[in-house]
Write an enzyme that holds these catalytic residues in place. Structure first.
Site, PDB file in Angstrom:
ATOM      1  N   GLY A   1     -15.767  -3.041   7.452  1.00 53.26           N
ATOM      2  CA  GLY A   1     -16.487  -3.683   8.541  1.00 53.26           C
ATOM      3  C   GLY A   1     -16.660  -5.181   8.426  1.00 53.26           C
ATOM      4  O   GLY A   1     -17.480  -5.765   9.136  1.00 53.26           O
TER       5      GLY A   1
ATOM      6  N   CYS B   1      -5.171  11.084   0.975  1.00 52.51           N
ATOM      7  CA  CYS B   1      -4.318  12.065   1.660  1.00 52.51           C
ATOM      8  C   CYS B   1      -4.453  13.421   0.984  1.00 52.51           C
ATOM      9  O   CYS B   1      -4.699  13.501  -0.214  1.00 52.51           O
ATOM     10  CB  CYS B   1      -2.847  11.693   1.593  1.00 52.51           C
ATOM     11  SG  CYS B   1      -2.497   9.974   1.496  1.00 52.51           S
TER      12      CYS B   1
ATOM     13  N   GLY C   1     -10.317  -5.729   7.906  1.00 55.10           N
ATOM     14  CA  GLY C   1      -9.564  -4.626   8.509  1.00 55.10           C
ATOM     15  C   GLY C   1      -9.618  -4.634  10.018  1.00 55.10           C
ATOM     16  O   GLY C   1      -8.944  -5.431  10.674  1.00 55.10           O
TER      17      GLY C   1
ATOM     18  N   ILE D   1     -14.191   0.277   0.783  1.00 56.72           N
ATOM     19  CA  ILE D   1     -13.936   1.690   1.000  1.00 56.72           C
ATOM     20  C   ILE D   1     -12.820   1.890   2.026  1.00 56.72           C
ATOM     21  O   ILE D   1     -12.579   1.028   2.871  1.00 56.72           O
ATOM     22  CB  ILE D   1     -15.225   2.410   1.523  1.00 56.72           C
ATOM     23  CG1 ILE D   1     -15.689   1.781   2.816  1.00 56.72           C
ATOM     24  CG2 ILE D   1     -16.286   2.429   0.482  1.00 56.72           C
ATOM     25  CD1 ILE D   1     -16.887   2.478   3.476  1.00 56.72           C
ATOM     26  N   ASN D   2     -12.184   3.056   1.957  1.00 57.50           N
ATOM     27  CA  ASN D   2     -11.299   3.516   3.013  1.00 57.50           C
ATOM     28  C   ASN D   2     -12.200   3.981   4.171  1.00 57.50           C
ATOM     29  O   ASN D   2     -13.419   3.858   4.085  1.00 57.50           O
ATOM     30  CB  ASN D   2     -10.423   4.654   2.475  1.00 57.50           C
ATOM     31  CG  ASN D   2      -9.096   4.741   3.221  1.00 57.50           C
ATOM     32  OD1 ASN D   2      -9.031   4.502   4.423  1.00 57.50           O
ATOM     33  ND2 ASN D   2      -8.041   5.095   2.510  1.00 57.50           N
TER      34      ASN D   2
ATOM     35  N   ASN E   1       0.861  -1.185   0.000  1.00 57.56           N
ATOM     36  CA  ASN E   1       0.000   0.000   0.000  1.00 57.56           C
ATOM     37  C   ASN E   1       0.899   1.237   0.000  1.00 57.56           C
ATOM     38  O   ASN E   1       1.871   1.312   0.745  1.00 57.56           O
ATOM     39  CB  ASN E   1      -0.909  -0.022   1.231  1.00 57.56           C
ATOM     40  CG  ASN E   1      -1.881   1.150   1.248  1.00 57.56           C
ATOM     41  OD1 ASN E   1      -1.502   2.292   1.508  1.00 57.56           O
ATOM     42  ND2 ASN E   1      -3.136   0.868   0.964  1.00 57.56           N
TER      43      ASN E   1
ATOM     44  N   ASN F   1      -3.306   4.486  -1.774  1.00 53.33           N
ATOM     45  CA  ASN F   1      -4.170   5.209  -0.857  1.00 53.33           C
ATOM     46  C   ASN F   1      -4.236   6.640  -1.386  1.00 53.33           C
ATOM     47  O   ASN F   1      -3.229   7.342  -1.398  1.00 53.33           O
ATOM     48  CB  ASN F   1      -3.548   5.161   0.546  1.00 53.33           C
ATOM     49  CG  ASN F   1      -4.289   6.038   1.539  1.00 53.33           C
ATOM     50  OD1 ASN F   1      -5.274   6.691   1.191  1.00 53.33           O
ATOM     51  ND2 ASN F   1      -3.807   6.065   2.761  1.00 53.33           N
TER      52      ASN F   1
ATOM     53  N   LYS G   1      -7.356   2.506  -4.070  1.00 58.42           N
ATOM     54  CA  LYS G   1      -8.258   2.388  -2.911  1.00 58.42           C
ATOM     55  C   LYS G   1      -9.064   3.677  -2.786  1.00 58.42           C
ATOM     56  O   LYS G   1      -8.508   4.757  -2.589  1.00 58.42           O
ATOM     57  CB  LYS G   1      -7.438   2.143  -1.641  1.00 58.42           C
ATOM     58  CG  LYS G   1      -8.285   1.902  -0.403  1.00 58.42           C
ATOM     59  CD  LYS G   1      -7.407   1.391   0.753  1.00 58.42           C
ATOM     60  CE  LYS G   1      -8.222   1.078   1.989  1.00 58.42           C
ATOM     61  NZ  LYS G   1      -7.394   0.473   3.052  1.00 58.42           N
TER      62      LYS G   1
END
Lengths: 316, 268
Positions: free
Chosen positions: A254, A140, A275, A201-202, A109, A137, A175
């Protein structure tokens, strides 16, 4: 005619392929919840995993945010770790040689605060042997463009994706952030920029306040919400994106057991990432693999990909 | 580190909202002073995360390890643990973290003495250390502080040790009235030889003050820190503490690099 599933092996039933990468099963672990992989070697057999995503890597090591960094919420948690990591170089020299001993797919990642940083990190990781794919990712802020979050802007997300695609020697998974008005637009933008796959999803941006001190519970004020509480949002987004893109989707959000995993597959994901559950149930990924196999056998599903996007919409 | 189901043997509520929990873990665990476990009632959906608890007492009988924890019932996690009943299952991950080291005492050419300063719910984390020091015949002084007599923890167990025990309470309901750090300072001022290694666990303000006092007497302090943790084994990086390193600092994980840190290196 239905195959006799009892004679089929786990890998025949559960194996999947995404962007040319073969995974022995669709169960991966999510970035930031699995360290650099080795941290789990004492707890689970890493060889059983379809793959795992490393903690987010930047070109240089990062110290991260001041504490407190985490707070538990109902059905989930907020985190503001601030992407503390050892840097791409240390991952290549210190972690990869040990990780190569395991028979699982390693996804690195990657994040950056500018286009250059993404490219710099990818170029370092290109030298590393044993990485199957990159996961970008894009949640940011871009410090060079006034701090706009790359993942919130289809054009910014597309330019990072195409720039990374030009240098990356491995498939690129983008992502996606859920903190957007319409995730489909982001998905379509990075797909046309050349993304090989999507993961979503993030975390969702949230805040929690102590009512006695009236202070935010996180030093960073805001943090990313994860855990079972976000699952319905994630399933909805996977479903929506699966309706519009052609590239494979990896579902995240989740997932805490095999039933959650099945739900994501039906919604349109080809694979899933576990996660937050790794924190409070460290063997969750293995139990999910076992549960998927049993579900397939009981439901007469000879290959798990049959489930992907098999959602049955109610006829009008 | 073992991920295993433990069984509640005994559970008792006492004092000002405290709970003592005894679990049996069906395996032999090598647990050292200052280490902890992550606990949660089995199959409980809410709260999600396990809670970090320092080992208070450990006993191995045949192939079973009996472990005791003492905690203050404060939030959802400790409340759920306090509602357990004998026979209930508990998700157990441990032992975790680094342990208190008594090496600094033994390594010197001269024999040093040990000073343990603990307060409130930090007290349980130092009993095994105190036992170990006494077993090694290290001259040990223990200072235990609490808000009042109903907040004192483990006095019966600490009293059994061949150590000099000083008790303080904020309200003077038992022992000396005042903060434990005040007693510590007075004690150190009276010593002809300040040849101590200091160990501490308790509220952050108490550990900070202990470390400052110890430093002013030229002593090293080993503090056992507490932090909110999601995983307890290093992957979430949520439990960090700021640690001074020459002219720079780093965030170190209380669960892996800690929970024991040298007091003078902690940015309190």
């Amino acid at each position: 005619m239905v195959d006799n599933l009892s004679t089929k092996s786990e890998s025949e039933i559960l194996a999947i392929e995404i962007a040319g990468i073969k995974f022995k099963n669709p169960v991966l672990t999510a970035s930031g919840t699995f360290g650099y992989g080795l941290d789990f070697a004492e707890l689970i057999d890493l060889n059983r995993l379809g793959g795992f995503c490393s903690k987010g890597l930047s070109p240089k090591p990062m110290k991260g945010n001041p504490p407190p960094r985490i707070v538990e919420t109902h059905g989930g948690m907020l985190n503001a770790i601030g992407l503390q990591n050892i840097g791409a170089k240390a991952f290549v020299t210190d972690k990869l040689p040990l990780l190569r001993n395991y028979n699982t797919q390693i996804i690195a990642n990657v994040f950056g605060y500018s286009l250059d940083e993404y490219i710099e990190a990818i170029e370092i990781l290109n030298q590393g042997e044993g990485i199957a794919a990159y996961e970008l990712n894009i949640s940011c802020p871009n410090v060079k463009e006034g701090g706009i979050v790359i993942g919130n802007s289809p054009s910014a997300a597309a330019s990072v994706t195409s720039a990374v695609k030009r240098v990356a020697k491995r498939p690129v998974i983008v992502k996606l952030s859920p903190n957007v008005t319409d995730i489909k637009q982001l998905a379509l933008a990075v797909e046309s920029a050349g993304a090989d796959a999507l993961s979503l999803i993030n975390t969702l941006v949230g805040t929690s306040i102590d009512i006695y001190s009236r202070r935010p519970r996180l030093a960073n004020i805001t943090g990313g919400l994860s855990g079972p509480a976000v699952k319905p949002i994630a399933v909805r987004m996977v479903y929506e994106v699966a309706q519009v893109v052609k590239i494979p989707i990896i579902g995240i959000g989740g997932i805490a057991n095999w039933m959650d995993a099945v739900e994501f597959l039906i919604a349109g994901a080809c694979a899933i990432q576990i996660g937050t559950a790794n924190y409070y149930d460290p063997t969750c990924s293995i139990k999910t693999i076992d549960g998927l196999l049993e579900y397939c056998k009981k439901q007469n599903i000879s290959q798990i990909s049959e489930l992907v996007k098999s959602i049955k919409l109610i006829a009008k | 580190m073992k991920e295993i189901i433990a069984i509640v043997q005994e559970i008792n509520l006492f004092g000002n909202g405290y709970c003592r929990l005894k679990l049996s873990v069906p395996t032999i665990l090598d647990i050292n002073a200052g280490q902890f476990a992550m606990l949660k009632p089995a199959r409980l959906f809410e709260p999600l995360l396990r809670r970090a608890m320092a080992f208070y007492q450990v006993k191995v009988i045949n192939n079973t390890t009996f472990v005791d924890f003492i905690f203050h019932i404060l939030g959802r996690g400790t409340q759920a643990l306090a509602e357990l009943r004998p026979g209930d299952q508990v998700e157990f991950l441990g032992p975790l973290g680094k342990s208190f080291s008594i090496a600094p005492i033994q390594k010197q050419d001269q024999v040093l003495r040990a000073l343990i300063v603990a307060g409130g719910v930090g007290t349980p984390a130092v009993l095994i250390l105190a036992q170990e020091l006494c077993l090694k015949r290290v001259e040990t002084y223990i200072f235990l502080g609490a808000r009042s007599k109903d907040d004192l923890i483990g006095i019966d167990d600490f009293s059994l040790l061949p150590a000099k025990l000083t008790i303080t309470t904020d309200d003077g309901s038992v022992g000396e009235k005042g903060f434990v750090t005040e007693s510590l300072e007075k004690f150190l001022e009276m010593q002809e030889q300040n040849n101590f290694v200091v160990y501490t666990c308790g509220p952050e303000i108490m550990m900070k003050r202990t470390s400052e006092i110890a430093t002013s007497f030229g002593l090293k302090t080993y503090a056992s820190l507490e932090a909110r943790m999601a995983c307890g084994f290093g992957v979430c990086v949520g439990c960090v503490v700021e640690i001074q390193q020459s002219n720079d600092f780093s965030y170190q994980r209380v669960c892996v690099e800690g929970p024991i840190f040298e007091g003078s290196e902690v940015v309190w």
